[in-house]
Motif scaffolding. Structure first.
Motif, mmCIF file in Angstrom:
data_model
loop_
_atom_site.group_PDB
_atom_site.id
_atom_site.type_symbol
_atom_site.label_atom_id
_atom_site.label_comp_id
_atom_site.label_asym_id
_atom_site.label_seq_id
_atom_site.Cartn_x
_atom_site.Cartn_y
_atom_site.Cartn_z
ATOM 1 N N MET A 23 0.937 -1.256 0.076
ATOM 2 C CA MET A 23 0.040 -0.049 0.325
ATOM 3 C C MET A 23 0.852 1.339 0.148
ATOM 4 O O MET A 23 0.470 2.072 -0.585
ATOM 5 C CB MET A 23 -0.942 -0.064 1.069
ATOM 6 N N LYS A 29 -3.676 0.598 -4.368
ATOM 7 C CA LYS A 29 -4.027 -0.577 -3.751
ATOM 8 C C LYS A 29 -4.319 -0.534 -2.099
ATOM 9 O O LYS A 29 -4.637 -1.411 -1.654
ATOM 10 C CB LYS A 29 -2.587 -1.462 -3.608
ATOM 11 N N ILE A 30 -4.704 0.570 -1.917
ATOM 12 C CA ILE A 30 -4.961 0.955 -0.416
ATOM 13 C C ILE A 30 -6.195 0.265 -0.095
ATOM 14 O O ILE A 30 -6.543 -0.413 0.827
ATOM 15 C CB ILE A 30 -4.946 2.342 -0.123
ATOM 16 N N GLY A 33 -5.936 -3.517 -0.030
ATOM 17 C CA GLY A 33 -5.232 -3.883 1.010
ATOM 18 C C GLY A 33 -6.022 -3.787 2.231
ATOM 19 O O GLY A 33 -5.746 -4.721 3.176
#
Length: 75
Positions: A23, A29-30, A33
C-alpha cells in the motif's frame, strides 16, 4: 490448537507487513489492502477463539485450567 495459534499470529504479522508495504508503494492498492488486512485479522481472531475453546474443553474434561507451560508444550 495451542501451538498453531502462535503460528497464525506470526503469519498475520508477516502478512500485515507485506500488505502495508504494498500500500505504501502503490496508493491505488490501499482499498484492496484494507480489505485484505481485515480479512486476515478476522482469520487471526478465529484462531484466538479456537484456542479459547480448546482451553475451555480442557478445563471441562480435566477440571484443571490450562497452564502457561502446558500451552507452550502443546499438550
Amino acid at each position: 490448537v495451542w501451538k498453531q495459534d502462535d503460528t497464525v499470529d506470526d503469519l498475520y504479522k508477516q502478512f500485515f507487513g507485506q500488505i502495508q508495504a504494498e500500500m505504501e508503494a502503490d496508493p491505488a492498492k490501499i482499498a484492496t489492502g484494507i480489505h485484505l488486512v481485515f480479512m486476515a485479522k478476522n482469520f487471526e481472531r478465529i484462531a484466538d477463539y479456537a484456542t479459547n475453546l480448546a482451553k475451555t474443553v480442557h478445563y471441562v474434561a480435566t477440571g484443571a485450567p490450562a497452564s502457561k507451560a502446558m500451552l507452550k508444550e502443546g499438550k
